[in-house]
Scaffold this active site. Structure first.
Site, short mmCIF file in Angstrom:
data_model
loop_
_atom_site.label_atom_id
_atom_site.label_comp_id
_atom_site.label_asym_id
_atom_site.label_seq_id
_atom_site.Cartn_x
_atom_site.Cartn_y
_atom_site.Cartn_z
CG HIS A 1 -47.01 4.37 -11.89
ND1 HIS A 1 -47.59 3.70 -10.83
CD2 HIS A 1 -45.68 4.46 -11.60
CE1 HIS A 1 -46.65 3.40 -9.95
NE2 HIS A 1 -45.48 3.85 -10.39
CD GLU A 2 -42.74 6.29 -13.08
OE1 GLU A 2 -42.25 6.99 -12.18
OE2 GLU A 2 -42.75 5.05 -13.03
CG HIS B 1 -44.22 8.30 -8.15
ND1 HIS B 1 -44.45 7.62 -6.98
CD2 HIS B 1 -43.95 7.34 -9.09
CE1 HIS B 1 -44.33 6.32 -7.19
NE2 HIS B 1 -44.03 6.13 -8.46
CD GLU C 1 -43.61 2.91 -7.03
OE1 GLU C 1 -44.31 2.91 -8.07
OE2 GLU C 1 -42.58 3.59 -6.90
#
Length: 419
Positions: A277-278, A281, A357
């Site tokens: 997930h990070e 970004h 997100e």
């Protein structure tokens, strides 16, 4: 002067009462009946005590958030109306004839006053977090971070204010434009140095001890084309029970960071999902999009600040003890206007953040395809932070830079991987 003071205090008290009634008596945080008993339902992964603590803690925390912002505005108004800003400015001029030193003295004492004024709210927030076992940090460590914040903010604020007022005095009509132009390289510089200069002031960073896990994370980073040679671990368990991980910095200063609380409380599959997930970004260039958005909003904010400040000084300058925007004692007015504008635009910035997100959640699911780990991760995040699954609407739009847990788990449940 008295009228402004009493009206300001009165409006603040009425606003606080309305917020309290909304959060504790009006807002509905229950989940839809159709989702009862599903993975979204907190009753399926939290016990009765955890559910009770989550509701109590979240409501008090949210109330403090909404009260703290106008409390800050009230402080700026009192500093102006009571003549404190004017006296500090006069004293700085008496001490030195050099404008740069005058700015340093004024900004220092204004920062001290604001620190003292905001301390009760800081203390209440700390004690609340400590009482609900979110914060584990002892008082001495908390005070150390508070003073570190003070000096970091003072150094940054001094540079910004010195440049800003130099432009205001030299370019009375277009100071906002020149200030914005200078802010571009300054913002990029701060983003670049934050991982290696600013963050280590607060915590100790060291290479991830679990080399097998680091290899797996770096493999994901390689797929995402992130130029990282190490994964860093930070000892946040000394301060909190919350979980977190992030990818920060730009260019060669990019860092992949895991809180040790995340390492201690989550399984390897959950950690890999969080890291995916990070990394999303980074892949989606959210850091650069965020910087660009901030710069667009800042140029509009500076332009509005110029015109609003001029209007306020013309209308209430005598009561606020301000004769000209070029005088340093007008700084609380500039800070007040910018704070109000920032709050006013926060639903928009939060909406953009929630979109980012969701994109990162999608990327993580595309990369790992691990629904079970994703759902368990969101449930664990809810439990560790005592967060509401379905927060009140005003809380969501003004506070949440992430989708709600209800939205995130529902997304994962419906997700279909494109092969």
């Amino acid at each position: 002067m008295k009228k402004i003071v009493w009206w300001s205090i009165g409006v603040f008290l009425v606003y606080g009462a309305c917020i309290w009634v909304y959060l504790f008596y009006i807002s509905d945080t229950s989940i839809p009946q159709s989702l009862k008993g599903t993975s979204v339902d907190p009753a399926t992964f939290m016990n009765a005590r955890e559910l009770m603590l989550t509701e109590k803690y979240s409501k008090i925390r949210d109330a403090l958030f909404f009260i703290r912002i106008p409390y800050e505005w009230l402080g700026f108004i009192l500093i102006l109306v009571l003549g404190v800003s004017k006296k500090v400015n006069k004293w700085s001029k008496d001490v030195s004839r050099f404008s740069l030193l005058q700015t340093a003295i004024y900004v220092f004492w204004l920062s001290v006053l604001l620190l003292i004024y905001s301390f009760p709210m800081d203390w209440i927030s700390y004690k609340l977090s400590k009482a609900y076992h979110i914060t584990t940090q002892p008082f001495q460590g908390w005070m150390k971070d508070l003073f570190t914040d003070f000096w970091v903010n003072y150094a940054t604020m001094f540079l910004v204010i010195a440049v800003l007022y130099a432009f205001i005095r030299k370019f009375s009509k277009r100071w906002w434009l020149y200030a914005w132009i200078v802010s571009i390289p300054f913002t990029l510089f701060l983003t670049f140095i934050q991982p290696v200069v600013i963050d280590p002031l607060y915590n100790d960073f060291y290479p991830l001890k679990n080399k097998e896990l680091e290899t797996k994370i770096l493999h994901l980073a390689d797929e995402a084309h992130i130029p990282a040679k190490h994964v860093y671990e930070v000892n946040m368990s000394e301060k909190t029970n919350s979980l977190n991980a992030y990818v920060t910095g730009i260019g060669s200063n990019s860092r992949i960071v895991l809180w040790d609380t995340t390492l201690n409380k989550l399984t390897e599959r959950e950690i890999l999902f969080i890291m995916a997930h990070e990394m999303g970004h980074y892949v989606k260039k959210h850091i650069y999009v965020g910087i660009a958005s901030a710069l667009v909003l800042s140029i509009v904010g500076l332009w509005l600040t110029k015109h609003l400040a001029r209007f306020v000084i013309k209308r209430w300058g005598k009561a606020l003890k301000i004769t000209s925007l070029s005088d340093l004692n007008s700084l609380p007015l500039i800070l007040l206007i910018f704070s109000i504008l920032t709050f006013a635009v926060s639903p928009l910035t939060n909406m953009q953040s929630r979109h980012h997100e969701l994109q990162s959640d999608t990327y993580a699911m595309d990369l790992t395809g691990d629904k079970q780990a994703a759902i368990k991760t969101f449930q664990d995040l809810t439990k560790s932070g005592l967060s509401q699954v379905n927060p009140p609407y005003l809380v969501k739009i003004f506070r949440y830079g992430h989708p709600t847990i209800l939205e995130r788990i529902s997304f994962v449940e419906k997700y279909e991987r494109n092969e």
